[in-house]
Design a protein around this motif. Structure first.
Motif, PDB file in Angstrom:
ATOM      1  N   GLY A 108      55.300  53.124  60.008  1.00 15.24           N
ATOM      2  CA  GLY A 108      56.390  54.084  60.067  1.00 15.24           C
ATOM      3  C   GLY A 108      57.303  54.050  58.860  1.00 15.24           C
ATOM      4  N   PHE A 109      56.999  53.240  57.862  1.00 12.06           N
ATOM      5  CA  PHE A 109      57.769  53.247  56.618  1.00 12.06           C
ATOM      6  C   PHE A 109      57.228  54.358  55.727  1.00 12.06           C
ATOM      7  CE2 PHE A 109      57.830  48.574  57.694  1.00 12.06           C
ATOM      8  CZ  PHE A 109      59.158  48.538  58.102  1.00 12.06           C
ATOM      9  N   SER A 110      57.895  54.628  54.627  1.00 11.67           N
ATOM     10  CA  SER A 110      57.440  55.661  53.698  1.00 11.67           C
ATOM     11  C   SER A 110      56.237  55.194  52.880  1.00 11.67           C
ATOM     12  CB  SER A 110      58.573  56.059  52.751  1.00 11.67           C
ATOM     13  OG  SER A 110      58.988  54.936  52.007  1.00 11.67           O
ATOM     14  N   HIS A 111      55.866  53.914  53.029  1.00 13.12           N
ATOM     15  CA  HIS A 111      54.763  53.343  52.264  1.00 13.12           C
ATOM     16  C   HIS A 111      53.931  52.439  53.174  1.00 13.12           C
ATOM     17  CE1 HIS A 111      58.061  50.481  52.318  1.00 13.12           C
ATOM     18  NE2 HIS A 111      57.150  49.528  52.189  1.00 13.12           N
ATOM     19  N   ASP A 112      52.695  52.164  52.772  1.00 12.52           N
ATOM     20  CA  ASP A 112      51.859  51.204  53.496  1.00 12.52           C
ATOM     21  C   ASP A 112      52.295  49.798  53.107  1.00 12.52           C
ATOM     22  OD1 ASP A 112      50.535  53.449  54.295  1.00 12.52           O
ATOM     23  OD2 ASP A 112      48.631  52.961  53.315  1.00 12.52           O
ATOM     24  N   VAL A 113      52.178  48.874  54.044  1.00 10.61           N
ATOM     25  CA  VAL A 113      52.497  47.476  53.781  1.00 10.61           C
ATOM     26  C   VAL A 113      51.174  46.733  53.605  1.00 10.61           C
ATOM     27  CG1 VAL A 113      53.623  45.411  54.657  1.00 10.61           C
ATOM     28  CG2 VAL A 113      54.587  47.649  55.164  1.00 10.61           C
ATOM     29  N   ASP A 114      50.979  46.123  52.430  1.00 12.29           N
ATOM     30  CA  ASP A 114      49.760  45.360  52.164  1.00 12.29           C
ATOM     31  C   ASP A 114      50.063  43.878  52.291  1.00 12.29           C
ATOM     32  OD1 ASP A 114      48.360  47.674  51.663  1.00 12.29           O
ATOM     33  OD2 ASP A 114      48.733  47.610  49.505  1.00 12.29           O
ATOM     34  N   VAL A 115      49.201  43.164  53.041  1.00 17.18           N
ATOM     35  CA  VAL A 115      49.366  41.728  53.258  1.00 17.18           C
ATOM     36  C   VAL A 115      48.111  41.030  52.752  1.00 17.18           C
ATOM     37  CG1 VAL A 115      49.757  39.920  54.960  1.00 17.18           C
ATOM     38  CG2 VAL A 115      50.769  42.166  55.311  1.00 17.18           C
ATOM     39  N   GLU A 116      48.280  40.134  51.789  1.00 20.37           N
ATOM     40  CA  GLU A 116      47.171  39.349  51.256  1.00 20.37           C
ATOM     41  C   GLU A 116      46.893  38.174  52.189  1.00 20.37           C
ATOM     42  OE1 GLU A 116      45.165  39.729  48.563  1.00 20.37           O
ATOM     43  OE2 GLU A 116      46.128  41.640  48.115  1.00 20.37           O
ATOM     44  N   LYS A 132      43.165  40.831  64.109  1.00 13.94           N
ATOM     45  CA  LYS A 132      42.768  39.474  64.448  1.00 13.94           C
ATOM     46  C   LYS A 132      42.898  38.605  63.202  1.00 13.94           C
ATOM     47  CE  LYS A 132      39.734  40.241  68.361  1.00 13.94           C
ATOM     48  NZ  LYS A 132      40.567  39.637  69.377  1.00 13.94           N
ATOM     49  N   ILE A 133      43.597  37.481  63.348  1.00 15.00           N
ATOM     50  CA  ILE A 133      43.812  36.542  62.257  1.00 15.00           C
ATOM     51  C   ILE A 133      43.106  35.250  62.650  1.00 15.00           C
ATOM     52  CG2 ILE A 133      45.548  35.340  60.892  1.00 15.00           C
ATOM     53  CD1 ILE A 133      47.511  37.562  61.974  1.00 15.00           C
ATOM     54  N   ALA A 134      42.200  34.758  61.803  1.00 13.83           N
ATOM     55  CA  ALA A 134      41.427  33.562  62.136  1.00 13.83           C
ATOM     56  C   ALA A 134      41.430  32.589  60.971  1.00 13.83           C
ATOM     57  CB  ALA A 134      39.996  33.935  62.502  1.00 13.83           C
ATOM     58  N   GLY A 135      41.298  31.301  61.298  1.00 12.93           N
ATOM     59  CA  GLY A 135      41.229  30.275  60.265  1.00 12.93           C
ATOM     60  C   GLY A 135      41.145  28.895  60.885  1.00 12.93           C
ATOM     61  N   ALA A 136      40.943  27.891  60.050  1.00  9.83           N
ATOM     62  CA  ALA A 136      40.817  26.509  60.529  1.00  9.83           C
ATOM     63  C   ALA A 136      42.170  25.835  60.666  1.00  9.83           C
ATOM     64  CB  ALA A 136      39.932  25.704  59.573  1.00  9.83           C
ATOM     65  N   ASP A 137      43.164  26.268  59.890  1.00 13.39           N
ATOM     66  CA  ASP A 137      44.489  25.638  59.892  1.00 13.39           C
ATOM     67  C   ASP A 137      45.410  26.390  60.854  1.00 13.39           C
ATOM     68  OD1 ASP A 137      46.785  24.266  59.340  1.00 13.39           O
ATOM     69  OD2 ASP A 137      46.874  24.796  57.214  1.00 13.39           O
ATOM     70  N   LYS A 138      45.796  25.725  61.953  1.00 17.82           N
ATOM     71  CA  LYS A 138      46.627  26.355  62.976  1.00 17.82           C
ATOM     72  C   LYS A 138      47.967  26.810  62.411  1.00 17.82           C
ATOM     73  CE  LYS A 138      48.300  25.599  67.666  1.00 17.82           C
ATOM     74  NZ  LYS A 138      48.312  24.699  68.800  1.00 17.82           N
ATOM     75  N   GLY A 142      49.241  30.768  62.342  1.00 14.97           N
ATOM     76  CA  GLY A 142      50.475  31.124  63.035  1.00 14.97           C
ATOM     77  C   GLY A 142      51.541  31.665  62.102  1.00 14.97           C
ATOM     78  N   GLU A 143      51.624  31.099  60.912  1.00 18.60           N
ATOM     79  CA  GLU A 143      52.645  31.535  59.959  1.00 18.60           C
ATOM     80  C   GLU A 143      52.382  32.947  59.455  1.00 18.60           C
ATOM     81  OE1 GLU A 143      54.592  30.209  55.682  1.00 18.60           O
ATOM     82  OE2 GLU A 143      53.345  28.784  56.783  1.00 18.60           O
ATOM     83  N   ILE A 144      51.136  33.280  59.128  1.00 25.65           N
ATOM     84  CA  ILE A 144      50.841  34.631  58.635  1.00 25.65           C
ATOM     85  C   ILE A 144      50.995  35.652  59.772  1.00 25.65           C
ATOM     86  CG2 ILE A 144      48.324  34.637  58.907  1.00 25.65           C
ATOM     87  CD1 ILE A 144      50.197  36.038  55.900  1.00 25.65           C
ATOM     88  N   ALA A 145      50.667  35.255  61.010  1.00 25.70           N
ATOM     89  CA  ALA A 145      50.872  36.147  62.159  1.00 25.70           C
ATOM     90  C   ALA A 145      52.363  36.427  62.349  1.00 25.70           C
ATOM     91  CB  ALA A 145      50.280  35.527  63.419  1.00 25.70           C
ATOM     92  N   ARG A 149      54.342  40.049  62.041  1.00 23.53           N
ATOM     93  CA  ARG A 149      55.168  40.516  63.152  1.00 23.53           C
ATOM     94  C   ARG A 149      56.591  40.793  62.684  1.00 23.53           C
ATOM     95  NH1 ARG A 149      58.741  38.780  66.967  1.00 23.53           N
ATOM     96  NH2 ARG A 149      58.475  39.553  69.090  1.00 23.53           N
ATOM     97  N   ARG A 150      57.085  39.983  61.737  1.00 23.54           N
ATOM     98  CA  ARG A 150      58.450  40.118  61.232  1.00 23.54           C
ATOM     99  C   ARG A 150      58.657  41.420  60.448  1.00 23.54           C
ATOM    100  NH1 ARG A 150      59.022  35.524  57.945  1.00 23.54           N
ATOM    101  NH2 ARG A 150      58.476  34.311  59.785  1.00 23.54           N
ATOM    102  N   ILE A 151      57.563  42.037  59.961  1.00 26.05           N
ATOM    103  CA  ILE A 151      57.687  43.290  59.216  1.00 26.05           C
ATOM    104  C   ILE A 151      58.282  44.374  60.115  1.00 26.05           C
ATOM    105  CG2 ILE A 151      56.392  45.122  58.049  1.00 26.05           C
ATOM    106  CD1 ILE A 151      54.366  42.908  57.258  1.00 26.05           C
ATOM    107  N   ARG A 152      57.828  44.471  61.359  1.00 30.93           N
ATOM    108  CA  ARG A 152      58.346  45.452  62.316  1.00 30.93           C
ATOM    109  C   ARG A 152      58.257  44.836  63.718  1.00 30.93           C
ATOM    110  NH1 ARG A 152      60.993  50.520  62.005  1.00 30.93           N
ATOM    111  NH2 ARG A 152      59.496  51.399  60.553  1.00 30.93           N
ATOM    112  N   PRO A 153      59.237  44.003  64.110  1.00 36.34           N
ATOM    113  CA  PRO A 153      59.188  43.394  65.441  1.00 36.34           C
ATOM    114  C   PRO A 153      59.377  44.448  66.536  1.00 36.34           C
ATOM    115  CG  PRO A 153      61.225  42.798  64.326  1.00 36.34           C
ATOM    116  CD  PRO A 153      60.390  43.566  63.345  1.00 36.34           C
ATOM    117  N   PRO A 154      58.893  44.188  67.753  1.00 34.68           N
ATOM    118  CA  PRO A 154      59.020  45.185  68.816  1.00 34.68           C
ATOM    119  C   PRO A 154      60.491  45.443  69.160  1.00 34.68           C
ATOM    120  CG  PRO A 154      57.927  43.196  69.618  1.00 34.68           C
ATOM    121  CD  PRO A 154      58.177  43.006  68.182  1.00 34.68           C
TER     122      PRO A 154
END
Length: 177
Positions: A108-116, A132-138, A142-145, A149-154
């Protein structure tokens, strides 16, 4: 006495655990992780189990005992089965797509948000409204998730935004006439 710290960490088949001083390195089919255990904790490896015990009875040693055991257990679980976090996009026009290895989200922003994707973490978009975010390091998963979420919280009025799968959003009643 720590109930969590007392438990031994089982080392499954296909996982190699090496100790170099206080550094624990775990290697398995999903990757390799290492962590330096605090000096207050003593580490012992017996056949297919790893046990941790505090060297003294200080408050810090007791605190680090359960934490260290949990972090080592998470490393073993991460290199065997891995960790996964699912995010849902709720809102008109909210969608996600993969752009190479990066994630492109329209929120809903005027631009797309890209996350590496950080090292050791992968993104997948099974549906346009699901990430879906997957990896070996918990911790990394969790931090990238949380960052996404912080970009647009509910928000509480319509419930629009990025939320964890199964998260209940507390709704508020709107204005009265």
């Amino acid at each position: 006495m720590s109930r969590i710290g007392k438990k031994a960490v089982a080392i499954p088949k296909g996982v190699t655990l090496t100790l170099e001083g206080q550094t624990v390195s775990v290697k398995g089919p999903k990757g390799q992780l290492s962590w330096t255990v605090p000096e207050e904790i003593e580490i012992k490896v017996e056949s297919d189990e790893l046990t941790l015990t505090p060297r003294n009875e200080t408050t810090r040693a007791k605190s680090m005992w359960g934490l260290s055991r949990t972090l080592v257990a998470n490393m073993v679980h991460g290199v065997t089965t891995g960790f996964e976090e699912t995010l849902e996009l709720v809102g008109v026009g909210y969608r996600a797509a993969m752009k190479g290895t990066a994630l492109s989200i329209q929120l809903g922003f005027s631009h797309d948000v890209d996350v590496e994707a950080p090292a050791g973490v992968t993104f997948a978009v099974p549906k346009q409204t699901e990430i879906k975010i997957a990896g070996a390091d918990k911790q990394a998963v969790g931090e990238i998730a949380a960052k996404i979420r912080r970009i647009r919280p509910p928000e509480p009025y319509k419930g629009k935004g990025v939320r964890y799968a199964g998260e209940k959003v507390r709704r508020k009643e709107g204005k009265k006439k």
